[in-house]
Design an enzyme around this catalytic site. Structure first.
Site, PDB file in Angstrom:
ATOM      1  N   PRO A  11      32.399  85.997  43.053  1.00 27.25           N
ATOM      2  CA  PRO A  11      32.913  86.008  44.422  1.00 27.25           C
ATOM      3  C   PRO A  11      32.642  87.314  45.163  1.00 27.25           C
ATOM      4  O   PRO A  11      32.697  88.400  44.587  1.00 27.25           O
ATOM      5  CB  PRO A  11      34.409  85.779  44.254  1.00 27.25           C
ATOM      6  CG  PRO A  11      34.719  86.100  42.848  1.00 27.25           C
ATOM      7  CD  PRO A  11      33.466  85.834  42.066  1.00 27.25           C
ATOM      8  N   ASN A  12      32.333  87.147  46.417  1.00 31.94           N
ATOM      9  CA  ASN A  12      32.110  88.221  47.384  1.00 31.94           C
ATOM     10  C   ASN A  12      30.809  88.990  47.181  1.00 31.94           C
ATOM     11  O   ASN A  12      30.482  89.857  47.985  1.00 31.94           O
ATOM     12  CB  ASN A  12      33.296  89.192  47.447  1.00 31.94           C
ATOM     13  CG  ASN A  12      34.559  88.503  47.892  1.00 31.94           C
ATOM     14  OD1 ASN A  12      34.535  87.762  48.864  1.00 31.94           O
ATOM     15  ND2 ASN A  12      35.642  88.715  47.174  1.00 31.94           N
ATOM     16  N   ARG A  19      29.634  95.103  52.327  1.00 30.79           N
ATOM     17  CA  ARG A  19      30.995  95.190  51.794  1.00 30.79           C
ATOM     18  C   ARG A  19      31.190  96.505  51.047  1.00 30.79           C
ATOM     19  O   ARG A  19      30.536  96.750  50.041  1.00 30.79           O
ATOM     20  CB  ARG A  19      31.255  94.028  50.836  1.00 30.79           C
ATOM     21  CG  ARG A  19      32.626  94.092  50.198  1.00 30.79           C
ATOM     22  CD  ARG A  19      32.805  93.006  49.153  1.00 30.79           C
ATOM     23  NE  ARG A  19      34.067  93.188  48.466  1.00 30.79           N
ATOM     24  CZ  ARG A  19      34.245  93.070  47.167  1.00 30.79           C
ATOM     25  NH1 ARG A  19      33.227  92.734  46.393  1.00 30.79           N
ATOM     26  NH2 ARG A  19      35.415  93.261  46.628  1.00 30.79           N
ATOM     27  N   TYR A  24      29.988  99.688  46.398  1.00 24.56           N
ATOM     28  CA  TYR A  24      28.995  98.717  45.929  1.00 24.56           C
ATOM     29  C   TYR A  24      27.569  99.016  46.371  1.00 24.56           C
ATOM     30  O   TYR A  24      26.646  98.311  45.975  1.00 24.56           O
ATOM     31  CB  TYR A  24      29.401  97.309  46.380  1.00 24.56           C
ATOM     32  CG  TYR A  24      30.757  96.907  45.857  1.00 24.56           C
ATOM     33  CD1 TYR A  24      30.950  96.666  44.505  1.00 24.56           C
ATOM     34  CD2 TYR A  24      31.848  96.799  46.702  1.00 24.56           C
ATOM     35  CE1 TYR A  24      32.194  96.316  44.009  1.00 24.56           C
ATOM     36  CE2 TYR A  24      33.097  96.442  46.224  1.00 24.56           C
ATOM     37  CZ  TYR A  24      33.270  96.211  44.875  1.00 24.56           C
ATOM     38  OH  TYR A  24      34.494  95.870  44.386  1.00 24.56           O
ATOM     39  N   ASN A  75      27.878  88.596  36.604  1.00 29.47           N
ATOM     40  CA  ASN A  75      28.798  89.525  37.244  1.00 29.47           C
ATOM     41  C   ASN A  75      29.933  88.659  37.766  1.00 29.47           C
ATOM     42  O   ASN A  75      29.820  88.067  38.833  1.00 29.47           O
ATOM     43  CB  ASN A  75      28.135  90.296  38.380  1.00 29.47           C
ATOM     44  CG  ASN A  75      29.082  91.298  39.024  1.00 29.47           C
ATOM     45  OD1 ASN A  75      30.288  91.222  38.849  1.00 29.47           O
ATOM     46  ND2 ASN A  75      28.529  92.219  39.791  1.00 29.47           N
ATOM     47  N   ALA A  78      35.618  89.759  40.816  1.00 24.33           N
ATOM     48  CA  ALA A  78      37.083  89.781  40.684  1.00 24.33           C
ATOM     49  C   ALA A  78      37.591  88.863  39.579  1.00 24.33           C
ATOM     50  O   ALA A  78      38.651  89.108  38.993  1.00 24.33           O
ATOM     51  CB  ALA A  78      37.731  89.407  42.016  1.00 24.33           C
ATOM     52  N   GLU A  99      27.593  90.870  30.521  1.00 28.51           N
ATOM     53  CA  GLU A  99      28.433  91.070  31.704  1.00 28.51           C
ATOM     54  C   GLU A  99      27.953  92.327  32.420  1.00 28.51           C
ATOM     55  O   GLU A  99      27.686  93.338  31.770  1.00 28.51           O
ATOM     56  CB  GLU A  99      29.878  91.242  31.229  1.00 28.51           C
ATOM     57  CG  GLU A  99      30.872  91.631  32.277  1.00 28.51           C
ATOM     58  CD  GLU A  99      32.242  91.986  31.686  1.00 28.51           C
ATOM     59  OE1 GLU A  99      33.176  92.092  32.484  1.00 28.51           O
ATOM     60  OE2 GLU A  99      32.361  92.175  30.452  1.00 28.51           O
ATOM     61  N   HIS A 101      28.518  94.928  36.030  1.00 27.69           N
ATOM     62  CA  HIS A 101      29.313  95.334  37.193  1.00 27.69           C
ATOM     63  C   HIS A 101      28.626  96.495  37.879  1.00 27.69           C
ATOM     64  O   HIS A 101      28.127  97.411  37.202  1.00 27.69           O
ATOM     65  CB  HIS A 101      30.727  95.755  36.786  1.00 27.69           C
ATOM     66  CG  HIS A 101      31.508  94.659  36.156  1.00 27.69           C
ATOM     67  ND1 HIS A 101      32.062  93.646  36.890  1.00 27.69           N
ATOM     68  CD2 HIS A 101      31.802  94.409  34.862  1.00 27.69           C
ATOM     69  CE1 HIS A 101      32.683  92.813  36.062  1.00 27.69           C
ATOM     70  NE2 HIS A 101      32.522  93.243  34.825  1.00 27.69           N
ATOM     71  N   ARG A 108      38.450 102.682  38.426  1.00 28.63           N
ATOM     72  CA  ARG A 108      39.017 102.137  39.652  1.00 28.63           C
ATOM     73  C   ARG A 108      40.500 101.826  39.453  1.00 28.63           C
ATOM     74  O   ARG A 108      41.138 102.356  38.556  1.00 28.63           O
ATOM     75  CB  ARG A 108      38.208 100.911  40.074  1.00 28.63           C
ATOM     76  CG  ARG A 108      36.742 101.321  40.369  1.00 28.63           C
ATOM     77  CD  ARG A 108      35.921 100.274  40.985  1.00 28.63           C
ATOM     78  NE  ARG A 108      36.509  99.815  42.243  1.00 28.63           N
ATOM     79  CZ  ARG A 108      36.209  98.650  42.791  1.00 28.63           C
ATOM     80  NH1 ARG A 108      35.346  97.841  42.204  1.00 28.63           N
ATOM     81  NH2 ARG A 108      36.760  98.285  43.920  1.00 28.63           N
TER      82      ARG A 108
END
Length: 146
Positions: A11-12, A19, A24, A75, A78, A99, A101, A108
């Site tokens: 998502p996103n 964004r 990012y 990825n 969220a 995975e 990111h 974070r």
């Protein structure tokens, strides 16, 4: 038979480039995908790339991997921290998953420090911006090639 890898952007990630560029970066998802395809072509693998903002759709993508793909680069964004369903789908697929990111989730907010995906992935690459994807793909191809 050619090696086939499924890439899933969560998502996103369709908003990359605009964004929160401080977190990012300014690279768009289209640019990331183009570079992933170049790496795949050089390594003689076929990539199928999907993006979804919907958990169930991501689960559906993963549950179809066993019959079509030899690896998964994901990825989960969220959903990394919340989705038992995606975790279980990866586990059930019985194919190697990596995975990735863009940011270092451990530097974070506290709620991002737990990945439900990492325990079922062969490895995790994070914190290197867009290079996390490229390093992850290279590692997955090497893993599959063994």
């Amino acid at each position: 038979m050619s090696t086939r890898i499924l890439v899933i952007h969560g998502p996103n990630l369709n908003l990359l480039g605009t964004r929160e560029p401080g977190i990012y970066g300014k690279t768009t998802l289209k640019q990331i995908n183009l570079e992933l395809k170049k790496i795949a072509k050089n390594r003689k693998v076929i990539l199928v790339i999907k993006q979804s903002n919907h958990e169930g759709e991501i689960v559906d993508f993963i549950t179809k991997t066993k019959l079509k793909y030899q690896g998964l680069l994901i990825n989960p964004a969220a959903y990394t921290h919340t989705s038992v369903a995606i975790r279980d789908a990866i586990s059930a697929s019985n194919i190697p998953a990596v995975e990735v990111h863009l940011s270092n989730i451990y530097s974070r907010e506290d709620f991002r420090h737990t990945s439900l995906i990492s325990p079922v992935a062969k490895g995790t690459v994070l914190g290197f911006g867009v290079k996390s994807y490229f390093l992850g793909l290279e590692a997955l191809i090497d893993l599959i090639s063994k």
